[in-house]
Design a protein around this motif. Structure first.
Motif, mmCIF file in Angstrom:
data_model
loop_
_atom_site.group_PDB
_atom_site.id
_atom_site.type_symbol
_atom_site.label_atom_id
_atom_site.label_comp_id
_atom_site.label_asym_id
_atom_site.label_seq_id
_atom_site.Cartn_x
_atom_site.Cartn_y
_atom_site.Cartn_z
ATOM 1 N N LYS A 21 42.354 32.130 41.039
ATOM 2 C CA LYS A 21 42.226 33.536 40.657
ATOM 3 C C LYS A 21 42.369 33.701 39.148
ATOM 4 O O LYS A 21 41.628 34.430 38.506
ATOM 5 N N TRP A 22 43.347 33.023 38.596
ATOM 6 C CA TRP A 22 43.605 33.097 37.157
ATOM 7 C C TRP A 22 42.401 32.598 36.370
ATOM 8 O O TRP A 22 41.984 33.221 35.399
ATOM 9 N N SER A 23 41.834 31.487 36.803
ATOM 10 C CA SER A 23 40.678 30.909 36.118
ATOM 11 C C SER A 23 39.486 31.851 36.144
ATOM 12 O O SER A 23 38.765 31.994 35.147
ATOM 13 N N GLN A 24 39.285 32.523 37.278
ATOM 14 C CA GLN A 24 38.179 33.480 37.378
ATOM 15 C C GLN A 24 38.370 34.632 36.395
ATOM 16 O O GLN A 24 37.421 35.057 35.737
ATOM 17 N N GLN A 25 39.604 35.119 36.280
ATOM 18 C CA GLN A 25 39.855 36.212 35.334
ATOM 19 C C GLN A 25 39.681 35.739 33.898
ATOM 20 O O GLN A 25 39.155 36.475 33.061
ATOM 21 N N GLN A 26 40.107 34.529 33.612
ATOM 22 C CA GLN A 26 39.929 33.982 32.268
ATOM 23 C C GLN A 26 38.441 33.896 31.923
ATOM 24 O O GLN A 26 38.036 34.215 30.806
ATOM 25 N N ALA A 27 37.632 33.480 32.886
ATOM 26 C CA ALA A 27 36.190 33.371 32.667
ATOM 27 C C ALA A 27 35.577 34.752 32.444
ATOM 28 O O ALA A 27 34.704 34.920 31.581
ATOM 29 N N ARG A 28 36.035 35.763 33.198
ATOM 30 C CA ARG A 28 35.521 37.126 33.017
ATOM 31 C C ARG A 28 35.803 37.621 31.600
ATOM 32 O O ARG A 28 34.933 38.171 30.945
ATOM 33 N N VAL A 29 37.026 37.433 31.158
ATOM 34 C CA VAL A 29 37.411 37.895 29.816
ATOM 35 C C VAL A 29 36.608 37.131 28.752
ATOM 36 O O VAL A 29 36.124 37.719 27.786
ATOM 37 N N ALA A 30 36.447 35.824 28.956
ATOM 38 C CA ALA A 30 35.688 35.016 27.998
ATOM 39 C C ALA A 30 34.231 35.450 27.921
ATOM 40 O O ALA A 30 33.594 35.308 26.877
ATOM 41 N N ASN A 31 33.719 36.008 29.012
ATOM 42 C CA ASN A 31 32.335 36.480 29.044
ATOM 43 C C ASN A 31 32.203 37.946 28.659
ATOM 44 O O ASN A 31 31.162 38.559 28.873
ATOM 45 N N GLY A 32 33.278 38.508 28.104
ATOM 46 C CA GLY A 32 33.214 39.876 27.589
ATOM 47 C C GLY A 32 33.506 40.969 28.583
ATOM 48 O O GLY A 32 33.314 42.135 28.285
ATOM 49 N N HIS A 33 33.961 40.622 29.782
ATOM 50 C CA HIS A 33 34.302 41.627 30.784
ATOM 51 C C HIS A 33 35.793 41.905 30.720
ATOM 52 O O HIS A 33 36.596 40.987 30.614
ATOM 53 N N PRO A 34 36.180 43.161 30.816
ATOM 54 C CA PRO A 34 37.618 43.464 30.769
ATOM 55 C C PRO A 34 38.301 42.981 32.052
ATOM 56 O O PRO A 34 37.670 42.913 33.101
#
Length: 111
Positions: A93-106
């Motif tokens: 779950k943490w990794s998915q959120q990190q990827a979202r933030v890295a791709n410009g998604h809040p």
């Protein structure tokens, strides 16, 4: 949490922070005994000296034992390995959120 509980948590974290300790537990979590050489291959990249040190530490902590067929987790070690599955799920779950933030998604807003 009491001071005694805090001390126990810190002692466990100190043990698990040692290089390759969690990997040894993870490698043995399938329940099959492993010889030293097989365990070394399962852990990957560990020198014989380091693996021997980790095994000694984990045996002293009553998490790993040698049963004549190879190394395996004790009941206590197997309990810890089951709890590490929760950490694995959290990590996903943490990794998915990190990827979202890295791709410009809040990050999602807590509800």
């Amino acid at each position: 949490m009491t001071a005694k509980d805090n001390a126990a948590v810190m002692q466990l974290f100190d043990l698990l922070e040692a290089r390759y300790a969690v990997r040894v537990i993870w490698a043995l979590s399938d329940g099959h005994p492993q010889t030293f050489r097989i365990l070394q291959d399962s852990v990957g990249g560990v020198t014989p000296n380091t693996l021997n040190t980790r095994i000694k530490e984990l045996r002293a902590a009553l998490l790993v034992e040698h049963d004549g067929h190879g190394y395996r987790l004790t009941n206590l070690g197997a309990d810890l390995a089951r709890r590490l599955v929760e950490v694995q799920q959290f990590a996903g779950k943490w990794s998915q959120q990190q990827a979202r933030v890295a791709n410009g998604h809040p990050p999602p807003v807590p509800t």
